[in-house]
Each structure stands twice: as C-alpha cells, then as structure tokens.
Design a protein around this motif. Structure first.
Motif, PDB file in Angstrom:
ATOM      1  N   VAL A   1     107.409 -11.620  33.232  1.00 47.73           N
ATOM      2  CA  VAL A   1     106.606 -10.611  32.536  1.00 47.73           C
ATOM      3  C   VAL A   1     105.443 -10.184  33.441  1.00 47.73           C
ATOM      4  N   VAL A   2     105.207  -8.872  33.522  1.00 48.10           N
ATOM      5  CA  VAL A   2     104.068  -8.361  34.291  1.00 48.10           C
ATOM      6  C   VAL A   2     103.068  -7.746  33.311  1.00 48.10           C
ATOM      7  N   CYS A   3     101.801  -8.137  33.429  1.00 46.59           N
ATOM      8  CA  CYS A   3     100.756  -7.570  32.564  1.00 46.59           C
ATOM      9  C   CYS A   3      99.584  -7.114  33.432  1.00 46.59           C
ATOM     10  N   ASN A   4      98.779  -6.214  32.912  1.00 45.19           N
ATOM     11  CA  ASN A   4      97.589  -5.768  33.655  1.00 45.19           C
ATOM     12  C   ASN A   4      96.384  -5.712  32.715  1.00 45.19           C
ATOM     13  N   THR A   5      95.299  -5.117  33.179  1.00 45.46           N
ATOM     14  CA  THR A   5      94.075  -5.051  32.358  1.00 45.46           C
ATOM     15  C   THR A   5      93.607  -3.590  32.277  1.00 45.46           C
ATOM     16  N   PRO A   6      94.388  -2.744  31.620  1.00 43.47           N
ATOM     17  CA  PRO A   6      94.088  -1.307  31.645  1.00 43.47           C
ATOM     18  C   PRO A   6      92.712  -0.968  31.068  1.00 43.47           C
ATOM     19  N   GLY A   7      92.063  -0.028  31.705  1.00 43.83           N
ATOM     20  CA  GLY A   7      90.782   0.485  31.187  1.00 43.83           C
ATOM     21  C   GLY A   7      89.569  -0.357  31.537  1.00 43.83           C
ATOM     22  N   LYS A   8      89.769  -1.607  31.938  1.00 46.96           N
ATOM     23  CA  LYS A   8      88.624  -2.502  32.106  1.00 46.96           C
ATOM     24  C   LYS A   8      87.764  -2.145  33.322  1.00 46.96           C
ATOM     25  N   ASN A   9      88.332  -1.437  34.280  1.00 51.99           N
ATOM     26  CA  ASN A   9      87.492  -1.021  35.416  1.00 51.99           C
ATOM     27  C   ASN A   9      87.306   0.503  35.458  1.00 51.99           C
ATOM     28  N   ALA A  10      87.609   1.162  34.341  1.00 53.41           N
ATOM     29  CA  ALA A  10      87.562   2.630  34.321  1.00 53.41           C
ATOM     30  C   ALA A  10      86.163   3.178  34.630  1.00 53.41           C
TER      31      ALA A  10
ATOM     32  N   ALA B   1      84.648  -7.723  33.227  1.00 53.55           N
ATOM     33  CA  ALA B   1      85.497  -7.231  32.128  1.00 53.55           C
ATOM     34  C   ALA B   1      86.975  -7.485  32.444  1.00 53.55           C
ATOM     35  N   VAL B   2      87.357  -7.278  33.700  1.00 48.09           N
ATOM     36  CA  VAL B   2      88.748  -7.504  34.106  1.00 48.09           C
ATOM     37  C   VAL B   2      89.098  -8.989  33.944  1.00 48.09           C
ATOM     38  N   ALA B   3      88.191  -9.871  34.423  1.00 47.56           N
ATOM     39  CA  ALA B   3      88.473 -11.314  34.355  1.00 47.56           C
ATOM     40  C   ALA B   3      88.614 -11.770  32.906  1.00 47.56           C
ATOM     41  N   GLU B   4      87.753 -11.246  32.023  1.00 46.72           N
ATOM     42  CA  GLU B   4      87.856 -11.618  30.594  1.00 46.72           C
ATOM     43  C   GLU B   4      89.220 -11.218  30.040  1.00 46.72           C
ATOM     44  N   GLU B   5      89.676 -10.041  30.475  1.00 45.13           N
ATOM     45  CA  GLU B   5      90.974  -9.568  29.975  1.00 45.13           C
ATOM     46  C   GLU B   5      92.121 -10.399  30.563  1.00 45.13           C
ATOM     47  N   VAL B   6      91.983 -10.812  31.821  1.00 44.65           N
ATOM     48  CA  VAL B   6      93.013 -11.664  32.429  1.00 44.65           C
ATOM     49  C   VAL B   6      93.141 -12.957  31.623  1.00 44.65           C
ATOM     50  N   VAL B   7      91.988 -13.556  31.277  1.00 46.72           N
ATOM     51  CA  VAL B   7      92.010 -14.791  30.490  1.00 46.72           C
ATOM     52  C   VAL B   7      92.695 -14.521  29.140  1.00 46.72           C
ATOM     53  N   ALA B   8      92.367 -13.383  28.528  1.00 48.74           N
ATOM     54  CA  ALA B   8      92.976 -13.048  27.226  1.00 48.74           C
ATOM     55  C   ALA B   8      94.491 -12.875  27.365  1.00 48.74           C
TER      56      ALA B   8
ATOM     57  N   VAL C   1      99.980 -11.544  36.423  1.00 48.66           N
ATOM     58  CA  VAL C   1      98.881 -10.766  35.841  1.00 48.66           C
ATOM     59  C   VAL C   1      98.184  -9.997  36.952  1.00 48.66           C
ATOM     60  N   ARG C   2      98.129  -8.689  36.808  1.00 48.52           N
ATOM     61  CA  ARG C   2      97.401  -7.837  37.742  1.00 48.52           C
ATOM     62  C   ARG C   2      95.983  -7.708  37.212  1.00 48.52           C
ATOM     63  N   ALA C   3      95.015  -8.274  37.923  1.00 54.16           N
ATOM     64  CA  ALA C   3      93.612  -8.183  37.511  1.00 54.16           C
ATOM     65  C   ALA C   3      93.101  -6.799  37.894  1.00 54.16           C
ATOM     66  N   GLY C   4      93.521  -5.821  37.152  1.00 52.37           N
ATOM     67  CA  GLY C   4      93.188  -4.425  37.439  1.00 52.37           C
ATOM     68  C   GLY C   4      94.218  -3.546  36.754  1.00 52.37           C
ATOM     69  N   ALA C   5      94.267  -2.288  37.171  1.00 51.25           N
ATOM     70  CA  ALA C   5      95.149  -1.342  36.484  1.00 51.25           C
ATOM     71  C   ALA C   5      96.458  -1.098  37.233  1.00 51.25           C
ATOM     72  N   GLY C   6      96.358  -0.760  38.528  1.00 50.17           N
ATOM     73  CA  GLY C   6      97.531  -0.313  39.288  1.00 50.17           C
ATOM     74  C   GLY C   6      98.474  -1.462  39.600  1.00 50.17           C
ATOM     75  N   THR C   7      99.772  -1.228  39.358  1.00 46.93           N
ATOM     76  CA  THR C   7     100.756  -2.290  39.627  1.00 46.93           C
ATOM     77  C   THR C   7     101.720  -1.883  40.746  1.00 46.93           C
ATOM     78  N   ASN C   8     101.299  -0.920  41.563  1.00 42.74           N
ATOM     79  CA  ASN C   8     102.163  -0.463  42.658  1.00 42.74           C
ATOM     80  C   ASN C   8     102.378  -1.533  43.725  1.00 42.74           C
ATOM     81  N   THR C   9     101.538  -2.562  43.739  1.00 36.06           N
ATOM     82  CA  THR C   9     101.677  -3.639  44.725  1.00 36.06           C
ATOM     83  C   THR C   9     102.587  -4.765  44.220  1.00 36.06           C
ATOM     84  N   ILE C  10     103.098  -4.591  43.020  1.00 36.91           N
ATOM     85  CA  ILE C  10     103.966  -5.631  42.429  1.00 36.91           C
ATOM     86  C   ILE C  10     105.363  -5.050  42.262  1.00 36.91           C
TER      87      ILE C  10
END
Ligand code: 3PG
Length: 320
Positions: A87-96, A297-304, A67-76
C-alpha cells in the motif's frame, strides 16, 4: 511494525512512533540503490524524495506500507507496489501553504530582482539605477494551472496582493471544488491556451503524471505573452525545459523554478541545469515543502497514516 525512515524526519515524530510500540530505524542518507538491501525485514518505509524503485519493492517481501512524507509520489514505483500488494500512502495538503509561500516569494523576487540585488551588494556594488525597475504585481492576472490544495493557497495569497486569478475550467470538479473557486473569486477560462493568452504570471501546481509530463511544450509556449512570469514549484517534468529556454529571451520571460526535470535528490551535488543557470531564471533547490511548519504537519500525518494502517485502516492511499 518495523519501520525504516529513509529521509529527513523530525525526532519527536520518530519518538512518537516508538512510544506507540513500533521499532523504528532512521537512515536519512540512504539512496535508491541502498534501499534495496536496507529494506530487508521492514514492513513499512517512510520516504520524502528518496526513490523507491520496483527492484527495492520486489526484493522485499515483508514490505506492506510505503508512506510518502509529502504529496508527490513520482519517485515511488506505485505500479510495482500494487503488483506486490504494497500500500502506498501520502500526506496530501499538509505542505500546501509552504509551497504557496515559495511561489509568492518567487513572484516577488522576480518582480524586484531580489537575488540580483543581493548578489551586487555582496560583491560590493551599489546600483540603485539598475535595480530601480519593477512592474508591480497589483492588478496583474495570475493564471494558476492545477487548482488543488496548493493552487488554492496561492490564490488566497494572490488576492491579498491584488492579483486577479484565472484557472482552467474542467469537467468533473466536485461541488466543494466549485465552491472554493467561487469563494476565492477565481475566473475560469476554457483551456490552457486561453489561460496563457491572458495571464501576466502563470504558476504551475499539477502533479507529475503521464498526462502532465511535458504538458508545457513548444506548442503551448507559443501562446505565452511577451513579458510573462512563469513559476514552477510542482515538478520539473511538466515543462519541456529545452522548449522554454528557446523562447525565454525572445519573449522576455522571467522564470522562477523550484523543480527540475533531472534534479538530484536531497543533499549536496553538482548540478549543471541549463535552466537553473539561465540569467532570466531564479532557481531554488526544490525547497517548496521545507518549512518547519510544513514538515511538522507532514510528520503528524505520517504518524496518523501508520497508526491507521496498524489498526487495519488505510488513510490517504495513492492508487497507481
Ligand atoms: C511534495 O511532493 O510533497 C513536495 O514536492 C516536497 O517534496 P520533498 O519532501 O521531497 O521536499
């Protein structure tokens, strides 16, 4: 699940995961090399900027979810994850909003030379004459490159400052995306060259991807009008920094950047970026997403994301 959190993460979100029955280990100081061994036995890893290499993914058979706690996944290494059925997931929009706030802050800082004002005063210098020069933002044209969640939040804030917003027209925009452009009163131009030719300020909000790496190079920079303000809060790789430095003085550009092609990760380090050191550049430390509000907001989405995965559903999957 056994979850390794390998970056800064709020305590209460860790407690929430534990309360949901997960075993959570918090190791915010791990780096890419350390992760290879540290991941052993974990089914899930949560990262921000900490690199997740192919070596770390291949070495850990138990790993199921990144889980990428953020948007960009270039580091993964998303391709290696796919090859290993991770599976790779992120939290799009949460830090916009946070990134948009920084982009606006850089525009204001540049127009009013705020960092240099502060530096003089801290050095015991009063120089109203020198710093009493600003162009003002109202009525200027802001070109937004990349009109996703962050670009839209920038456009919203720009409207309040009286800026006219343009972006590049592109095919395949959804009905909702077209509606958003119309609601925000955004004008479209056919291509980047046209945007560069009309914009007083250009703000970049594209992800790092094969198609965006080095997208702003010598050729495009030739279309930048003298005096343009350039803001990059997306990824350093999208701009050819050397090419930008070649024109920054001649074209009287003012640049605000939060991201660099070779930036160190979290924590403290030496950093001798010619771009960051240039007197016409105001740089920050890739802090765009780092507001309490955004991290909450990002952490809440990570938990979700984790809870969905644990119940057999994938939320916000990033495909390579
Ligand atoms: C992102 O990709 O979400 C932002 O660039 C923030 O990155 P960070 O979590 O590493 O600060």
């Amino acid at each position: 699940m056994r979850i390794l959190i390998a970056d800064k993460f709020p305590d209460d979100a860790i407690e929430e995961l534990r309360a949901a029955g997960h075993e959570v280990e918090f190791a915010p100081d791990l780096d890419a090399e350390g992760l290879v061994a540290a991941l052993a036995g974990f089914q899930c890893v949560v990262v921000r900027g900490t690199r997740l290499t192919a070596a770390a993914i291949r070495a850990n058979d138990d790993l199921e979810l990144i889980v990428r706690a953020g948007a960009g996944t270039n580091t993964i290494d998303v391709a290696a994850a796919a090859m290993n059925s991770v599976v790779v997931c992120n939290t799009p929009g949460k830090n916009a909003v946070a990134v948009a706030e920084l982009a606006m802050g850089l525009m204001l800082a540049i127009d009013r030379n705020i960092p240099d004002n502060v530096a003089d005063l801290r050095g015991g210098i009063w120089n109203k004459k020198r710093w009493s020069r600003a162009r003002g933002l109202k009525g200027r044209t802001l070109g937004i490159v990349g009109f996703g969640d962050i670009g839209a939040e920038v456009a919203r804030r720009a409207a309040a400052f009286g800026l006219a917003v343009v972006t590049v027209d592109r095919s395949g925009r959804s009905e909702a995306a077209l509606q958003r452009l119309a609601q925000l009163d955004v004008t479209t131009v056919p291509d980047l060259e046209s945007l560069f030719a009309v914009a007083d300020i250009i703000s970049f909000h594209v992800p790092s991807a094969p198609g965006t790496a080095g997208m702003i190079g010598r050729e495009l920079l030739a279309h930048v009008r003298p005096g343009t303000m350039i803001i990059n809060t997306s990824r350093g790789e999208i701009i050819d920094e050397e090419a930008l430095l070649e024109v920054v003085d001649d074209k009287d550009l003012r640049v605000g950047v939060d991201v660099y092609s070779d930036e160190p990760g979290a924590g403290e380090n030496t950093f001798n970026s010619p771009l960051a050191r240039h007197p016409r550049v105001y740089g920050t430390h890739h802090i765009g997403a780092s507001t309490e509000q955004a991290q909450r907001a990002v952490a809440e989405e990570v938990v979700a994301v984790i809870q969905s995965f644990a119940s057999g559903q994938v939320r916000n999957q990033v495909l390579g």
